[in-house]
Design an enzyme around this catalytic site. Structure first.
Site, PDB file in Angstrom:
ATOM      1  N   LEU A 206     -21.117 -63.965  17.787  1.00  0.00           N
ATOM      2  CA  LEU A 206     -20.567 -62.610  17.818  1.00  0.00           C
ATOM      3  C   LEU A 206     -19.810 -62.378  16.512  1.00  0.00           C
ATOM      4  CD1 LEU A 206     -20.516 -60.124  19.542  1.00  0.00           C
ATOM      5  CD2 LEU A 206     -18.524 -60.989  20.723  1.00  0.00           C
ATOM      6  N   HIS A 207     -20.571 -62.395  15.417  1.00  0.00           N
ATOM      7  CA  HIS A 207     -20.031 -62.236  14.065  1.00  0.00           C
ATOM      8  C   HIS A 207     -20.880 -61.226  13.325  1.00  0.00           C
ATOM      9  CE1 HIS A 207     -17.418 -65.696  14.601  1.00  0.00           C
ATOM     10  NE2 HIS A 207     -18.437 -66.288  15.180  1.00  0.00           N
ATOM     11  N   ALA A 208     -20.363 -60.742  12.229  1.00  0.00           N
ATOM     12  CA  ALA A 208     -21.099 -59.859  11.322  1.00  0.00           C
ATOM     13  C   ALA A 208     -21.694 -58.670  12.063  1.00  0.00           C
ATOM     14  CB  ALA A 208     -22.145 -60.650  10.551  1.00  0.00           C
TER      15      ALA A 208
END
Length: 89
Positions: free
Chosen positions: A14-16
């Site tokens: 759950l990044h970028a």
């Protein structure tokens, strides 16, 4: 209150881009929405800094919570946003 347990399938976690799509979907919700790592403290799902700060990675489980009339629909949208691959968006 509606709650959904979601396993992160996105390779980047759950990044970028998945985090940005997740926060945008949460921001459209007419209710408070929180997200937490399994067993962790919930954070505001409408805050990109809070979501990124969770450091949720591929294969981990998160808990998304929303309260309101359309909570299940909001949870559907957020679950889909969690698992968008970087090349899909």
């Amino acid at each position: 209150m509606a709650q959904r347990h979601v396993k992160i399938r996105s390779k980047v976690g759950l990044h970028a881009r998945p985090a940005a799509l997740f926060v945008q979907a949460a921001a459209r919700a007419p209710m408070d929405v929180t997200v937490a790592k399994l067993g962790g403290n919930p954070v505001n799902a409408k805050s990109i800094l809070a979501v990124l700060g969770m450091d949720a990675r591929h294969g981990e489980e998160i808990v998304i919570t929303a309260e309101g009339e359309s909570a299940d629909q909001v949870l559907d949208e957020l679950e889909a946003a969690v698992n968008v691959e970087a090349g899909d968006a």
